[in-house]
Design a protein around this motif. Structure first.
Motif, PDB file in Angstrom:
ATOM      1  N   THR A  59       1.243   5.326  -7.232  1.00 30.01           N
ATOM      2  CA  THR A  59       0.761   4.212  -6.799  1.00 30.01           C
ATOM      3  C   THR A  59      -0.700   4.228  -6.621  1.00 30.01           C
ATOM      4  O   THR A  59      -1.435   5.484  -6.390  1.00 30.01           O
ATOM      5  CB  THR A  59       1.279   3.951  -5.253  1.00 30.01           C
ATOM      6  N   ILE A  60      -1.455   3.247  -6.974  1.00 31.65           N
ATOM      7  CA  ILE A  60      -3.095   3.214  -7.090  1.00 31.65           C
ATOM      8  C   ILE A  60      -3.604   2.105  -6.195  1.00 31.65           C
ATOM      9  O   ILE A  60      -2.873   0.855  -6.657  1.00 31.65           O
ATOM     10  CB  ILE A  60      -3.539   3.127  -8.407  1.00 31.65           C
ATOM     11  N   ILE A  61      -4.579   2.152  -5.902  1.00 30.10           N
ATOM     12  CA  ILE A  61      -5.347   1.085  -4.844  1.00 30.10           C
ATOM     13  C   ILE A  61      -6.692   1.214  -5.808  1.00 30.10           C
ATOM     14  O   ILE A  61      -7.196   2.582  -5.946  1.00 30.10           O
ATOM     15  CB  ILE A  61      -5.686   1.047  -3.526  1.00 30.10           C
ATOM     16  N   SER A  62      -7.330   0.264  -5.978  1.00 28.89           N
ATOM     17  CA  SER A  62      -8.509   0.101  -7.035  1.00 28.89           C
ATOM     18  C   SER A  62      -9.591  -0.929  -6.092  1.00 28.89           C
ATOM     19  O   SER A  62      -9.049  -1.969  -6.241  1.00 28.89           O
ATOM     20  CB  SER A  62      -8.665  -0.082  -8.567  1.00 28.89           C
ATOM     21  N   ILE A  63     -10.514  -0.555  -5.630  1.00 32.05           N
ATOM     22  CA  ILE A  63     -11.338  -1.599  -4.764  1.00 32.05           C
ATOM     23  C   ILE A  63     -12.897  -1.626  -5.489  1.00 32.05           C
ATOM     24  O   ILE A  63     -13.851  -2.109  -4.968  1.00 32.05           O
ATOM     25  CB  ILE A  63     -11.719  -1.032  -3.412  1.00 32.05           C
ATOM     26  N   LEU A  64     -12.740  -1.473  -6.988  1.00 33.23           N
ATOM     27  CA  LEU A  64     -14.046  -1.901  -7.642  1.00 33.23           C
ATOM     28  C   LEU A  64     -13.480  -2.500  -8.850  1.00 33.23           C
ATOM     29  O   LEU A  64     -12.639  -1.714  -9.464  1.00 33.23           O
ATOM     30  CB  LEU A  64     -14.951  -0.680  -7.840  1.00 33.23           C
ATOM     31  N   PRO A  65     -13.912  -3.711  -9.292  1.00 28.98           N
ATOM     32  CA  PRO A  65     -13.369  -4.292 -10.378  1.00 28.98           C
ATOM     33  C   PRO A  65     -13.537  -3.462 -11.685  1.00 28.98           C
ATOM     34  O   PRO A  65     -12.810  -3.273 -12.734  1.00 28.98           O
ATOM     35  CB  PRO A  65     -14.435  -5.441 -10.625  1.00 28.98           C
ATOM     36  N   GLY A  77      -1.708  -0.111 -15.318  1.00 29.82           N
ATOM     37  CA  GLY A  77      -1.790  -1.210 -14.523  1.00 29.82           C
ATOM     38  C   GLY A  77      -0.583  -1.516 -13.598  1.00 29.82           C
ATOM     39  O   GLY A  77      -0.789  -1.942 -12.539  1.00 29.82           O
ATOM     40  N   GLU A  78       0.805  -1.245 -14.176  1.00 31.63           N
ATOM     41  CA  GLU A  78       1.809  -1.466 -13.399  1.00 31.63           C
ATOM     42  C   GLU A  78       1.936  -0.643 -11.888  1.00 31.63           C
ATOM     43  O   GLU A  78       2.669  -1.018 -11.050  1.00 31.63           O
ATOM     44  CB  GLU A  78       2.953  -0.949 -14.191  1.00 31.63           C
ATOM     45  N   LYS A  79       0.963   0.467 -12.003  1.00 27.18           N
ATOM     46  CA  LYS A  79       0.961   1.146 -10.733  1.00 27.18           C
ATOM     47  C   LYS A  79       0.112   0.611  -9.811  1.00 27.18           C
ATOM     48  O   LYS A  79      -0.050   1.421  -8.591  1.00 27.18           O
ATOM     49  CB  LYS A  79       0.448   2.651 -11.127  1.00 27.18           C
ATOM     50  N   VAL A  80      -0.842  -0.291 -10.127  1.00 25.60           N
ATOM     51  CA  VAL A  80      -1.990  -0.673  -9.038  1.00 25.60           C
ATOM     52  C   VAL A  80      -1.033  -1.457  -8.004  1.00 25.60           C
ATOM     53  O   VAL A  80      -0.394  -2.655  -8.437  1.00 25.60           O
ATOM     54  CB  VAL A  80      -2.912  -1.660  -9.836  1.00 25.60           C
ATOM     55  N   ILE A  81      -1.495  -1.228  -6.671  1.00 22.46           N
ATOM     56  CA  ILE A  81      -0.712  -1.970  -5.632  1.00 22.46           C
ATOM     57  C   ILE A  81      -1.603  -2.738  -4.751  1.00 22.46           C
ATOM     58  O   ILE A  81      -1.349  -3.332  -3.740  1.00 22.46           O
ATOM     59  CB  ILE A  81       0.199  -0.827  -4.810  1.00 22.46           C
ATOM     60  N   GLY A  82      -3.096  -2.281  -5.176  1.00 24.17           N
ATOM     61  CA  GLY A  82      -3.853  -3.081  -4.251  1.00 24.17           C
ATOM     62  C   GLY A  82      -5.216  -3.207  -5.187  1.00 24.17           C
ATOM     63  O   GLY A  82      -5.629  -2.117  -5.627  1.00 24.17           O
ATOM     64  N   VAL A  83      -6.098  -4.262  -4.839  1.00 21.48           N
ATOM     65  CA  VAL A  83      -7.458  -4.643  -5.436  1.00 21.48           C
ATOM     66  C   VAL A  83      -8.318  -5.143  -4.321  1.00 21.48           C
ATOM     67  O   VAL A  83      -8.020  -5.483  -3.298  1.00 21.48           O
ATOM     68  CB  VAL A  83      -7.118  -5.380  -6.749  1.00 21.48           C
ATOM     69  N   SER A  84      -9.430  -5.339  -4.887  1.00 21.10           N
ATOM     70  CA  SER A  84     -10.445  -6.145  -4.082  1.00 21.10           C
ATOM     71  C   SER A  84     -10.535  -7.598  -4.587  1.00 21.10           C
ATOM     72  O   SER A  84      -9.931  -8.046  -5.388  1.00 21.10           O
ATOM     73  CB  SER A  84     -11.992  -5.770  -4.612  1.00 21.10           C
ATOM     74  N   GLN A  94      -4.276 -10.982 -10.448  1.00 21.26           N
ATOM     75  CA  GLN A  94      -4.055 -12.283  -9.725  1.00 21.26           C
ATOM     76  C   GLN A  94      -2.962 -12.136  -8.877  1.00 21.26           C
ATOM     77  O   GLN A  94      -2.715 -12.594  -7.592  1.00 21.26           O
ATOM     78  CB  GLN A  94      -4.116 -13.432 -10.543  1.00 21.26           C
ATOM     79  N   ASN A  95      -2.008 -11.292  -9.127  1.00 22.87           N
ATOM     80  CA  ASN A  95      -0.725 -11.025  -8.563  1.00 22.87           C
ATOM     81  C   ASN A  95      -0.545  -9.680  -7.807  1.00 22.87           C
ATOM     82  O   ASN A  95       0.406  -9.378  -7.056  1.00 22.87           O
ATOM     83  CB  ASN A  95       0.543 -11.178  -9.556  1.00 22.87           C
ATOM     84  N   ILE A  96      -1.443  -8.956  -7.422  1.00 24.93           N
ATOM     85  CA  ILE A  96      -1.889  -7.923  -6.580  1.00 24.93           C
ATOM     86  C   ILE A  96      -2.421  -8.236  -5.523  1.00 24.93           C
ATOM     87  O   ILE A  96      -3.351  -8.973  -5.324  1.00 24.93           O
ATOM     88  CB  ILE A  96      -2.390  -6.548  -7.484  1.00 24.93           C
ATOM     89  N   GLU A  97      -2.151  -7.407  -4.463  1.00 23.19           N
ATOM     90  CA  GLU A  97      -2.617  -7.658  -3.156  1.00 23.19           C
ATOM     91  C   GLU A  97      -3.867  -7.528  -3.149  1.00 23.19           C
ATOM     92  O   GLU A  97      -4.292  -6.364  -3.468  1.00 23.19           O
ATOM     93  CB  GLU A  97      -1.611  -6.822  -1.986  1.00 23.19           C
ATOM     94  N   VAL A  98      -4.803  -8.081  -2.259  1.00 24.29           N
ATOM     95  CA  VAL A  98      -6.085  -7.945  -2.022  1.00 24.29           C
ATOM     96  C   VAL A  98      -6.216  -7.208  -0.640  1.00 24.29           C
ATOM     97  O   VAL A  98      -5.725  -7.589   0.333  1.00 24.29           O
ATOM     98  CB  VAL A  98      -6.840  -9.121  -1.798  1.00 24.29           C
ATOM     99  N   GLU A 112      -0.765   1.467   5.505  1.00 22.66           N
ATOM    100  CA  GLU A 112       0.616   0.862   5.421  1.00 22.66           C
ATOM    101  C   GLU A 112       1.052   1.032   3.909  1.00 22.66           C
ATOM    102  O   GLU A 112       2.197   1.391   3.804  1.00 22.66           O
ATOM    103  CB  GLU A 112       0.812  -0.341   5.699  1.00 22.66           C
ATOM    104  N   LEU A 113       0.254   0.858   3.117  1.00 18.40           N
ATOM    105  CA  LEU A 113       0.938   0.972   1.479  1.00 18.40           C
ATOM    106  C   LEU A 113       0.871   2.314   1.186  1.00 18.40           C
ATOM    107  O   LEU A 113       1.483   2.708   0.031  1.00 18.40           O
ATOM    108  CB  LEU A 113      -0.180   0.161   0.492  1.00 18.40           C
ATOM    109  N   ASP A 114       0.252   3.271   1.588  1.00 22.21           N
ATOM    110  CA  ASP A 114       0.069   4.697   1.224  1.00 22.21           C
ATOM    111  C   ASP A 114      -0.117   5.178   0.016  1.00 22.21           C
ATOM    112  O   ASP A 114       1.057   5.666  -0.598  1.00 22.21           O
ATOM    113  CB  ASP A 114       1.376   5.407   2.104  1.00 22.21           C
ATOM    114  N   PRO A 115      -0.973   4.767  -0.801  1.00 17.78           N
ATOM    115  CA  PRO A 115      -1.425   4.735  -2.214  1.00 17.78           C
ATOM    116  C   PRO A 115      -1.521   6.379  -2.481  1.00 17.78           C
ATOM    117  O   PRO A 115      -1.808   7.349  -1.569  1.00 17.78           O
ATOM    118  CB  PRO A 115      -2.583   4.288  -2.487  1.00 17.78           C
ATOM    119  N   ASP A 116      -1.168   7.040  -3.848  1.00 17.46           N
ATOM    120  CA  ASP A 116      -1.103   8.198  -4.143  1.00 17.46           C
ATOM    121  C   ASP A 116      -2.732   8.553  -4.296  1.00 17.46           C
ATOM    122  O   ASP A 116      -3.337   9.648  -4.393  1.00 17.46           O
ATOM    123  CB  ASP A 116      -0.504   8.507  -5.416  1.00 17.46           C
TER     124      ASP A 116
END
Length: 310
Positions: A59-65, A77-84, A94-98, A112-116
């Motif tokens: 599980t991945i969160i990426s906060i830089l485009p 990409g299918e592992k991304v659960i959060g973006v900016s 567009q379908n991933i939580e900001v 709460e999302l607890d990314p790896d």
């Protein structure tokens, strides 16, 4: 001895030489190639911070485009659960939580999302401290100032995801395409360009020590401000004096037509680019972001400046 028998014998000899360490060596090699999901590994980010993983992140969160684009280009990409909120590419974001907005990183939601892993950034202001203070795993990159920095970021992110081979392949593909473009424009009569990144009244452009300057050179163009470093402000008089053949801009957030605004600036009517109507609005997402699409940016620059070659 036929070829297949030779290979089998050689393989047996290698195993014998390894002895009881054979299995460990095989696991180590697998990790180096980014193919293992069983061996722990450690990576170091741009700040020198070590992150150790017992298995590849799922599980991945990426906060830089630019980081997000790298992750998707690496097939993760299918592992991304959060973006900016500034992520726009690829369309799937567009379908991933900001979970991060400008100057507002939602630490509570990330907990709460607890990314790896969280792919963040380091611009010298300890921006990732709030995340790390609550125990979230952050891999930070710093601002890329060259294409080599971008290649390094791609490889670093691939290493962090335990897919090192994929990172190497992506970088190689990008370099090969850049070489193809370079070959195409190798014999051109180099055209001069002024590249605007911020509009009037606070006009900004770029010089050496930026990845955009390297993109301009890779497209067979001459940056009229190649005697200045980094990103900087310029005056009307400086641009008029340098008289570029081309004016390209990525400004897209002003009211009205940014190219028409440039055409109507006092004194600019004498610039060759204005006289010959050689002004172009360039796509900011590929021109301003240090990610995999810099190759597309170079090609766009070259095709626009030398359309007869492509």
């Amino acid at each position: 001895m036929n070829k297949m028998m030779y290979i089998i014998v050689a393989f047996i000899l290698v195993l014998a030489a390894c002895g009881t360490n054979g299995e460990e060596q095989e696991q180590d090699n697998a990790h180096e190639l980014g193919t293992t999901d069983e061996v722990s590994y450690t990576v170091k980010d741009a700040r020198g911070v070590d992150l150790t993983f017992e298995e590849p992140p799922e599980t991945i969160i990426s906060i830089l485009p630019s980081n997000t684009e790298i992750v998707f280009e690496l097939g993760q990409g299918e592992k991304v659960i959060g973006v900016s909120d500034t992520d726009v590419y690829p369309e799937a974001v567009q379908n991933i939580e900001v979970v991060a907005e400008y100057q507002n990183i939602n630490v509570e939601r990330m907990l709460e999302l607890d990314p790896d892993i969280i792919f963040g950034f380091d611009y010298g202001n300890d921006e990732m401290a709030p995340l790390e203070e609550v125990g979230l795993p952050v891999y930070a990159i710093d601002g890329a100032s060259s294409m080599e920095d971008i290649f390094s970021d791609i490889q670093g992110i691939a290493d962090a995801l335990a897919i090192s081979e994929d990172g190497e392949a992506l970088v190689t593909d990008m370099q090969d395409e850049l070489e193809e473009i370079a070959d195409t424009v190798a014999e051109v009569d180099e055209r001069s360009i002024y590249f605007e990144i911020s509009p009037s009244p606070d006009i900004w452009t770029l010089g050496t020590g930026t990845f955009q300057h390297e993109m301009i050179e890779a497209a067979g163009l001459h940056n009229v401000f190649d005697d200045v470093e980094n990103w900087f402000g310029v005056s009307d008089e400086q641009v008029i004096e340098r008289n570029p053949e081309l004016i390209f801009t990525t400004v897209h957030y002003t009211d009205g037509d940014p190219l028409e605004e440039i055409r109507n600036r006092a004194g600019w009517e004498s610039i060759d680019a204005i006289v010959n109507n050689e002004l172009e609005l360039m796509p900011p997402d590929i021109m301003d972001r240090p990610g995999p699409r810099i190759v597309e940016a170079v090609r766009t620059l070259a095709e626009t400046a030398y359309p007869n070659l492509f």
